[in-house]
Motif scaffolding. Structure first.
Motif, PDB file in Angstrom:
ATOM      1  N   TRP A   4      42.525 -49.844  33.901  1.00 41.22           N
ATOM      2  CA  TRP A   4      41.832 -49.626  35.167  1.00 41.22           C
ATOM      3  C   TRP A   4      42.013 -48.194  35.661  1.00 41.22           C
ATOM      4  CZ3 TRP A   4      38.407 -53.156  36.315  1.00 41.22           C
ATOM      5  CH2 TRP A   4      38.595 -54.477  35.856  1.00 41.22           C
ATOM      6  N   ASP A   5      43.138 -47.593  35.339  1.00 34.40           N
ATOM      7  CA  ASP A   5      43.359 -46.208  35.759  1.00 34.40           C
ATOM      8  C   ASP A   5      42.366 -45.272  35.084  1.00 34.40           C
ATOM      9  OD1 ASP A   5      44.700 -46.856  33.332  1.00 34.40           O
ATOM     10  OD2 ASP A   5      45.818 -44.973  33.466  1.00 34.40           O
ATOM     11  N   TRP A   6      42.031 -45.560  33.799  1.00 36.48           N
ATOM     12  CA  TRP A   6      41.023 -44.755  33.101  1.00 36.48           C
ATOM     13  C   TRP A   6      39.658 -44.900  33.767  1.00 36.48           C
ATOM     14  CZ3 TRP A   6      36.372 -45.449  30.725  1.00 36.48           C
ATOM     15  CH2 TRP A   6      35.912 -44.424  29.900  1.00 36.48           C
ATOM     16  N   ILE A   7      39.307 -46.119  34.148  1.00 36.19           N
ATOM     17  CA  ILE A   7      38.029 -46.349  34.824  1.00 36.19           C
ATOM     18  C   ILE A   7      37.967 -45.580  36.135  1.00 36.19           C
ATOM     19  CG2 ILE A   7      36.553 -48.100  35.921  1.00 36.19           C
ATOM     20  CD1 ILE A   7      37.618 -50.113  33.885  1.00 36.19           C
ATOM     21  N   GLY A   8      39.086 -45.603  36.888  1.00 37.85           N
ATOM     22  CA  GLY A   8      39.128 -44.874  38.153  1.00 37.85           C
ATOM     23  C   GLY A   8      38.951 -43.380  37.966  1.00 37.85           C
ATOM     24  N   ARG A   9      39.582 -42.826  36.948  1.00 43.50           N
ATOM     25  CA  ARG A   9      39.481 -41.385  36.708  1.00 43.50           C
ATOM     26  C   ARG A   9      38.100 -40.971  36.221  1.00 43.50           C
ATOM     27  NH1 ARG A   9      44.270 -42.290  33.932  1.00 43.50           N
ATOM     28  NH2 ARG A   9      43.227 -41.798  31.952  1.00 43.50           N
ATOM     29  N   HIS A  10      37.395 -41.880  35.570  1.00 48.98           N
ATOM     30  CA  HIS A  10      36.087 -41.560  34.990  1.00 48.98           C
ATOM     31  C   HIS A  10      34.934 -42.249  35.720  1.00 48.98           C
ATOM     32  CE1 HIS A  10      38.947 -40.635  31.738  1.00 48.98           C
ATOM     33  NE2 HIS A  10      38.043 -39.752  31.326  1.00 48.98           N
ATOM     34  N   ALA A  11      35.179 -42.667  36.944  1.00 50.74           N
ATOM     35  CA  ALA A  11      34.148 -43.403  37.686  1.00 50.74           C
ATOM     36  C   ALA A  11      32.868 -42.587  37.851  1.00 50.74           C
ATOM     37  CB  ALA A  11      34.685 -43.826  39.048  1.00 50.74           C
ATOM     38  N   ASP A  12      33.004 -41.292  38.138  1.00 53.09           N
ATOM     39  CA  ASP A  12      31.814 -40.447  38.315  1.00 53.09           C
ATOM     40  C   ASP A  12      31.021 -40.329  37.023  1.00 53.09           C
ATOM     41  OD1 ASP A  12      32.463 -40.059  40.958  1.00 53.09           O
ATOM     42  OD2 ASP A  12      33.437 -38.118  40.637  1.00 53.09           O
ATOM     43  N   ASP A  13      31.730 -40.183  35.912  1.00 48.68           N
ATOM     44  CA  ASP A  13      31.047 -40.082  34.622  1.00 48.68           C
ATOM     45  C   ASP A  13      30.340 -41.393  34.270  1.00 48.68           C
ATOM     46  OD1 ASP A  13      31.906 -37.482  34.254  1.00 48.68           O
ATOM     47  OD2 ASP A  13      33.728 -38.093  33.196  1.00 48.68           O
ATOM     48  N   ILE A  14      31.012 -42.502  34.538  1.00 43.86           N
ATOM     49  CA  ILE A  14      30.420 -43.811  34.248  1.00 43.86           C
ATOM     50  C   ILE A  14      29.162 -44.008  35.077  1.00 43.86           C
ATOM     51  CG2 ILE A  14      30.758 -46.304  34.437  1.00 43.86           C
ATOM     52  CD1 ILE A  14      33.741 -45.789  33.834  1.00 43.86           C
ATOM     53  N   LEU A  15      29.215 -43.630  36.362  1.00 40.38           N
ATOM     54  CA  LEU A  15      28.038 -43.759  37.225  1.00 40.38           C
ATOM     55  C   LEU A  15      26.900 -42.876  36.729  1.00 40.38           C
ATOM     56  CD1 LEU A  15      26.649 -44.823  39.770  1.00 40.38           C
ATOM     57  CD2 LEU A  15      27.734 -42.954  41.054  1.00 40.38           C
ATOM     58  N   ALA A  16      27.219 -41.644  36.305  1.00 33.73           N
ATOM     59  CA  ALA A  16      26.183 -40.737  35.798  1.00 33.73           C
ATOM     60  C   ALA A  16      25.534 -41.303  34.539  1.00 33.73           C
ATOM     61  CB  ALA A  16      26.794 -39.367  35.516  1.00 33.73           C
ATOM     62  N   GLN A  17      26.335 -41.899  33.674  1.00 36.37           N
ATOM     63  CA  GLN A  17      25.795 -42.489  32.451  1.00 36.37           C
ATOM     64  C   GLN A  17      24.945 -43.720  32.750  1.00 36.37           C
ATOM     65  OE1 GLN A  17      29.447 -42.996  30.314  1.00 36.37           O
ATOM     66  NE2 GLN A  17      29.716 -40.786  30.039  1.00 36.37           N
ATOM     67  N   LEU A  18      25.357 -44.502  33.732  1.00 40.30           N
ATOM     68  CA  LEU A  18      24.552 -45.663  34.142  1.00 40.30           C
ATOM     69  C   LEU A  18      23.204 -45.209  34.695  1.00 40.30           C
ATOM     70  CD1 LEU A  18      24.176 -48.683  34.760  1.00 40.30           C
ATOM     71  CD2 LEU A  18      25.397 -48.309  36.909  1.00 40.30           C
ATOM     72  N   LEU A  19      23.221 -44.175  35.524  1.00 43.29           N
ATOM     73  CA  LEU A  19      21.974 -43.668  36.108  1.00 43.29           C
ATOM     74  C   LEU A  19      21.062 -43.096  35.028  1.00 43.29           C
ATOM     75  CD1 LEU A  19      23.292 -41.957  39.365  1.00 43.29           C
ATOM     76  CD2 LEU A  19      22.103 -44.145  39.155  1.00 43.29           C
ATOM     77  N   GLN A  20      21.652 -42.427  34.028  1.00 38.18           N
ATOM     78  CA  GLN A  20      20.816 -41.920  32.933  1.00 38.18           C
ATOM     79  C   GLN A  20      20.216 -43.074  32.136  1.00 38.18           C
ATOM     80  OE1 GLN A  20      22.390 -40.231  29.226  1.00 38.18           O
ATOM     81  NE2 GLN A  20      21.179 -38.393  29.634  1.00 38.18           N
ATOM     82  N   HIS A  21      20.977 -44.136  31.977  1.00 40.33           N
ATOM     83  CA  HIS A  21      20.469 -45.318  31.274  1.00 40.33           C
ATOM     84  C   HIS A  21      19.265 -45.893  32.010  1.00 40.33           C
ATOM     85  CE1 HIS A  21      22.020 -48.115  28.045  1.00 40.33           C
ATOM     86  NE2 HIS A  21      20.948 -48.754  28.471  1.00 40.33           N
ATOM     87  N   VAL A  22      19.376 -45.990  33.328  1.00 35.57           N
ATOM     88  CA  VAL A  22      18.266 -46.488  34.143  1.00 35.57           C
ATOM     89  C   VAL A  22      17.074 -45.545  34.051  1.00 35.57           C
ATOM     90  CG1 VAL A  22      17.523 -47.001  36.505  1.00 35.57           C
ATOM     91  CG2 VAL A  22      19.793 -47.727  35.726  1.00 35.57           C
ATOM     92  N   GLU A  23      17.344 -44.240  34.098  1.00 34.30           N
ATOM     93  CA  GLU A  23      16.270 -43.248  34.041  1.00 34.30           C
ATOM     94  C   GLU A  23      15.513 -43.325  32.725  1.00 34.30           C
ATOM     95  OE1 GLU A  23      15.752 -38.421  34.753  1.00 34.30           O
ATOM     96  OE2 GLU A  23      17.664 -39.214  34.064  1.00 34.30           O
TER      97      GLU A  23
END
Length: 213
Positions: A4-23
């Motif tokens: 979970w600590d890795w997810i917290g540190r990379h939350a912005d990157d994960i969100l950016a990748q999700l948005l690119q997936h949607v795009e």
């Protein structure tokens, strides 16, 4: 198993990748529909075009995704354009076939009635035929959307990919957390998109509510 600590540190990157997936998914469906719709109308107007059009889109659909992206790279490079061209191509067969079948399913009597009322061809298409054909067309759009969401991950191999980058990270580092995050978010996105399109259909076809389609 999950860091979970890795997810917290990379939350912005994960969100950016999700948005690119949607795009990537959204633009591929938009461009695919923009091509498939007039092609379907032409096949309805001139039935001899249906067979060759179906065969052409079918052949393109059978090309392995990675091979298609590699073939496009010399022309468009490692860019979003390469991803979008490939993803759009894979939507054409599903969208074209469903649009044609939906319009063909409009009863002959309904068409004749609209002509008797003096409807122009464009008005007949927009106000009579498309509403009746909409459930079949939307069914194709839902299938194409889910298919595209899965295919977007493959474009991670050419520097795009949205959530597919999480899979690359996980496999490269032998790290389970990004794999699980990418897997869960991909499924969640597919379910959300499918339910959203079903909701749009429900709102757009009030006469079909309470009936199974």
């Amino acid at each position: 198993m999950i860091r979970w600590d890795w997810i917290g540190r990379h939350a912005d990157d994960i969100l950016a990748q999700l948005l690119q997936h949607v795009e990537l998914t959204g633009f591929a469906l938009l461009f695919g529909f923009a091509i498939a719709f007039p092609l379907a109308l032409a096949a309805i107007r001139w039935p001899r075009l249906y067979g060759p059009s179906l065969a052409a889109t079918g052949v393109l659909f059978t090309v392995p995704s990675l091979a298609l992206f590699i073939l496009l790279i010399p022309f468009t490079g490692l860019s979003m354009a390469t991803s979008l061209i490939g993803l759009t191509i894979y939507t054409l067969l599903i969208l074209f076939r469903n649009i044609v079948e939906g319009l063909r399913g409009v009863p002959f009597e309904v068409r004749e009635a609209s002509r008797a009322l003096g409807y122009s061809k464009s008005r007949q298409l927009l106000t009579v035929e498309l509403p009746i054909a909409l459930p079949v067309i939307m069914a194709g759009l839902r299938i194409a959307a889910i298919t595209t969401i899965g295919l977007v991950t493959v474009t991670a191999l050419i520097g795009q990919g949205g959530l597919g980058r999480l899979f690359i990270t996980g496999f490269t580092l032998h790290f389970t957390t990004p794999l699980l995050v990418g897997f869960v978010l991909s499924i969640a996105l597919a379910v959300a998109v499918d339910l959203s399109l079903a909701g749009v259909l429900w709102l757009a076809t009030p006469w079909n509510r309470g009936r199974r389609t």
